[in-house]
Each structure stands twice: as structure tokens, then as C-alpha cells.
Motif scaffolding. Structure first.
Motif, PDB file in Angstrom:
ATOM      1  N   ARG A  62       1.036   4.318  -2.930  1.00  0.00           N
ATOM      2  CA  ARG A  62       0.625   5.680  -2.598  1.00  0.00           C
ATOM      3  C   ARG A  62       1.768   6.687  -2.678  1.00  0.00           C
ATOM      4  NH1 ARG A  62      -2.548   3.504   2.766  1.00  0.00           N
ATOM      5  NH2 ARG A  62      -4.440   2.750   1.728  1.00  0.00           N
ATOM      6  N   SER A  63       2.968   6.287  -2.236  1.00  0.00           N
ATOM      7  CA  SER A  63       4.048   7.279  -2.153  1.00  0.00           C
ATOM      8  C   SER A  63       5.431   6.739  -2.480  1.00  0.00           C
ATOM      9  CB  SER A  63       4.072   7.909  -0.762  1.00  0.00           C
ATOM     10  OG  SER A  63       4.134   6.917   0.238  1.00  0.00           O
ATOM     11  N   GLY A  99      -5.318   5.341   4.786  1.00  0.00           N
ATOM     12  CA  GLY A  99      -4.604   6.030   3.715  1.00  0.00           C
ATOM     13  C   GLY A  99      -3.945   7.317   4.148  1.00  0.00           C
ATOM     14  N   LEU A 127       0.820  -1.210   0.000  1.00  0.00           N
ATOM     15  CA  LEU A 127       0.000   0.000   0.000  1.00  0.00           C
ATOM     16  C   LEU A 127       0.855   1.261   0.000  1.00  0.00           C
ATOM     17  CD1 LEU A 127      -2.773  -1.056   2.545  1.00  0.00           C
ATOM     18  CD2 LEU A 127      -2.987  -0.855   0.060  1.00  0.00           C
ATOM     19  N   THR A 128       1.951   1.244   0.731  1.00  0.00           N
ATOM     20  CA  THR A 128       2.814   2.429   0.791  1.00  0.00           C
ATOM     21  C   THR A 128       3.462   2.697  -0.559  1.00  0.00           C
ATOM     22  OG1 THR A 128       3.274   1.967   3.117  1.00  0.00           O
ATOM     23  CG2 THR A 128       4.743   3.500   2.000  1.00  0.00           C
ATOM     24  N   ASP A 158      -1.255  10.216   4.869  1.00  0.00           N
ATOM     25  CA  ASP A 158      -0.090  10.627   4.082  1.00  0.00           C
ATOM     26  C   ASP A 158       1.187  10.179   4.799  1.00  0.00           C
ATOM     27  OD1 ASP A 158       0.873  12.595   5.998  1.00  0.00           O
ATOM     28  OD2 ASP A 158      -0.691  13.951   5.294  1.00  0.00           O
TER      29      ASP A 158
END
Length: 407
Positions: free
Chosen positions: A243-244, A296, A239-240, A298
Motif C-alpha cells: 500500500r505505501s 486499509g 500489506l503495508t 492510510d
């Protein structure tokens, strides 16, 4: 000052052993992958380490209560050094065969089953009971520190000379640990532990479930490991990264390790009147990481949540270790510890197997959030038991007898 004989020898033994072992996961992974080129081989080797560890834990607990724990630890460390050294020689010499490395990993996992109960049982023999929380805080801080440094050092060694040599360093560390542990006083086991291994194991189970504050917390840890380790290890990076990016995950893990380390240092000074009450409340913070992952957050808030998670894990672990060592009778401490370990460790591979299908069915974020909520509920649930809430931080007037004098 805690670092005086005999605890100093124990601490130095644990330090060198932990330092070597912190390098092994990285070294073994790259060494097996380089030698075989097949990720499946690495999975087989890791499974071969885990299965005998789980299968023999109850036997290891009975042995830790039956024979001098110093003797058990010296023999186990020498055995671990021998098996790790053999794995290193196979990999360095270019003689890799899956069956050979897997067989050595089986032996190594079996030895570990005898190590962990004896480690938990020997600490109350070496220090005053009023110092158990400080000692466990020191050991926890040391473990966190070497886990921060060890993988980086292992990576450098792997790049420079190969993974086999990093595993060889771990083998040497086990032998050095055995040398330090051999200097501990010879504490004779209680005569009550002389029945038979099967009877000892059954007696340990009876004691485990008869202590009203032990089994609720142990079962809570099993649930926590079920919903935390696999989801965190598998869904966290996935997931990390989505996302980033990959770099964020490394930062999150480092911040979490800092939380573990700082709380371990704080617990060295902190006096807790009701350790399990405090540990369960603080332990619920461990759910923050998964909840933040599921919602989710940041990268900044995810890292902050991971820091809180590390704080919670350190506080929970230190108070639990200290409570068990302080209040469980010394003649049953190894067996009670082994049942606790078996429940906790058995839940980990089950969670790792379930998280993938669950994420495919419901989505990774939803699974992470559900696991985080379950984690928090499991951490707090034992507070419904009065014995958990009221267990004192100081020994009871009817505390178990002191360890037998050195022979």
C-alpha cells in the motif's frame, strides 16, 4: 526510590541482559545468512531455540519453586553466556556448521525455559508488594527502550565487524547479569516444594486452574498470541509494503514501540484499584493495529492505531504481571507462571503457520481484520468472570506469607 538494594542489583542485571539480547535477533539473522547463504538454516536455528524452551517450561517452573531463584538465575545466565559465546566463536572463526549452531541453539533455548519462571518469581522477594506495579512498569519501560535502541546498534555492529561479534556482546551481557544477580540475598525456597518434579508440576497445574482469575486471563493471552503475533509479523509488512512502501512499516513499528514505552512510564505513577479490569479494558486497544491493517488505513492512521496498540499491550502486561506476583502464593508462583508462558508461547508458532494459508484463501486484509476482532473479544472475555473484575490492586488480608528470611 526503587533502585536500592537488593532490587538495584536485579535491575542492573536485567538491564545489561536485555541490552545484549535486544541485539541478538538482528545479529543472529545476518550472521547465519552470511555464513550459510540459506534462509532455511536460519529457520532451523530459530526453531531449535523455541522447541526446548516450550518443552521444558513446566520443568523450569517447578525448579523455580524448588530451588533458590537467585541460584537458578545465576546458573541460567552463566549457561546462556556460555552457549551464546560458543555460537559467537563458531561464527567469528568461520567454522559454521548447521548442526553445531543448531545444537548450541537447542541448549540456549533449554536454558531460557528455566530463566523466565524464576525471573517472575523473584521480584516479589525483592520489593514490597505495594511497589510491584511500579517495579513492573520500570522493567517494562526499560525493555521497551532497549528494544528501540538495540536493533539499531546491532545493525551498526554487523556492518562494522560482523554478526558474530554482536552475539559475543550478548554473551558478555549474560555473564555480567550473572555477576549482578549473584549479589541478591539468598532466599530459601518453601519446604512444600520438595516433593518430586513430576508431582510439583501436577500440583502447579492444580493450583493454576483452581485460581478463578488466573486461567481465564491466561487462556485469553493464548488466543491473543494465536491471532496477533503471526498476522502482525507476516501480514503487517506485506500489506503495508503493497500500500505505501517498506519505509512505512518501519515507522509503524517505531511508533508502536513509543506507545509501549510511554504507557510503561505512565503505569509507574498510575494507581489502579482493580488491575485486571483495567488491564483487560486497556488490553483491547491492542487489537487496533490489526483492525487498522485489515481496513486499509492510510499510513498516518495506521501508525496512530499502532501507538494505541502499544499502549494497550503495556497496560495489559504490567497489570497482569503485578496481579500474578501479588496474589499467587510464592510457593507456586514459578509453576503458575510457567503454565501461563507455555500457553502463550505455544500459540505463537501455530498462528505463524496458519496465517499464510488463511491469507491465501481469504485475502490478507480480511484475515487481519478477523484476527483483530478476535483479539478484542479475547481481551474482553475474561471480564465475564467476577473474580477477574473484582481482583484488588492491594494485597488481600489473607495474602500469602512473606518470603523466607535470607539464610
Amino acid at each position: 526510590m526503587l533502585l536500592v538494594p537488593p532490587f538495584r542489583s536485579f535491575y542492573l542485571g536485567r538491564l545489561v541482559s536485555l541490552a545484549g539480547s535486544a541485539m541478538t535477533p538482528v545479529a543472529l539473522a545476518f550472521a547465519v545468512l552470511d555464513a550459510s547463504g540459506r534462509p532455511g538454516d536460519l529457520g532451523v536455528v530459530l526453531a531449535c531455540q523455541l522447541v526446548p524452551h516450550l518443552a521444558l517450561l513446566l520443568v523450569g517452573g517447578a525448579v523455580a519453586d524448588r530451588w533458590p531463584r537467585r541460584l537458578v538465575l545465576v546458573a541460567a545466565n552463566l549457561g546462556a553466556g556460555l552457549t551464546q559465546g560458543a555460537i559467537a566463536l563458531v561464527l567469528i572463526g568461520g567454522a559454521y556448521r548447521l548442526w553445531l549452531v543448531a545444537g548450541l541453539a537447542l541448549a540456549n533455548g533449554a536454558i531460557e525455559a528455566f530463566t523466565s519462571p524464576a525471573l517472575r518469581g523473584i521480584v516479589p522477594e525483592l520489593v514490597a508488594r505495594d511497589n510491584l506495579q511500579r517495579v513492573n512498569s520500570l522493567l517494562s519501560a526499560t525493555g521497551s527502550a532497549v528494544k528501540i535502541v538495540g536493533p539499531t546498534v546491532a545493525g551498526l555492529v554487523v556492518v562494522a565487524v560482523g554478526g558474530g561479534w554482536a552475539i559475543a556482546v550478548d554473551a558478555v551481557s549474560f555473564v555480567a547479569a550473572a555477576a549482578f544477580l549473584a549479589r541478591l540475598p539468598r532466599i530459601s525456597p518453601a519446604p512444600a516444594a520438595r516433593a518430586g518434579l513430576l508431582r510439583d508440576i501436577r500440583d502447579g497445574g492444580r493450583v493454576f486452574f483452581a485460581i478463578p482469575w488466573v486461567w481465564p486471563v491466561a487462556l485469553a493471552y493464548a488466543v491473543i498470541n494465536l491471532v496477533n503475533v503471526g498476522p502482525w509479523q507476516i501480514l503487517g509488512p506485506a500489506l503495508t509494503r503493497a500500500r505505501s512502501g517498506e519505509a512505512t512499516w518501519g515507522v509503524v513499528l517505531s511508533v508502536r514501540a513509543v506507545g509501549l514505552l510511554l504507557m510503561s512510564v505512565l503505569m509507574y505513577r498510575l494507581s489502579v484499584r482493580h488491575p485486571l479490569r483495567f488491564g483487560r479494558l486497556a488490553g483491547a486497544l491492542g487489537a487496533c493495529s490489526l483492525i487498522a491493517l485489515g481496513l486499509g488505513f492510510d499510513p498516518v492512521w495506521l501508525a496512530a492505531s499502532a501507538f494505541l496498540g502499544g499502549v494497550g499491550f503495556a497496560a495489559s502486561g504490567i497489570t497482569w504481571e503485578s496481579a500474578v506476583q501479588r496474589h499467587v502464593d510464592a510457593t507456586h508462583l514459578g509453576r503458575v507462571s510457567s503454565i501461563d508462558d507455555l500457553l502463550s508461547f505455544s500459540a505463537i508458532p501455530l498462528g505463524q503457520l496458519l496465517v499464510g494459508p488463511a491469507a491465501a484463501a481469504f485475502g490478507g486484509a480480511r484475515v487481519a481484520l478477523a484476527c483483530g476482532i478476535t483479539f478484542a473479544v479475547a481481551a474482553l472475555a475474561p471480564l465475564g468472570v467476577r473474580a477477574v473484575r473484582s481482583l484488588p490492586g492491594a494485597p488481600r488480608p489473607i495474602a500469602e506469607p512473606e518470603a523466607a528470611p535470607a539464610s
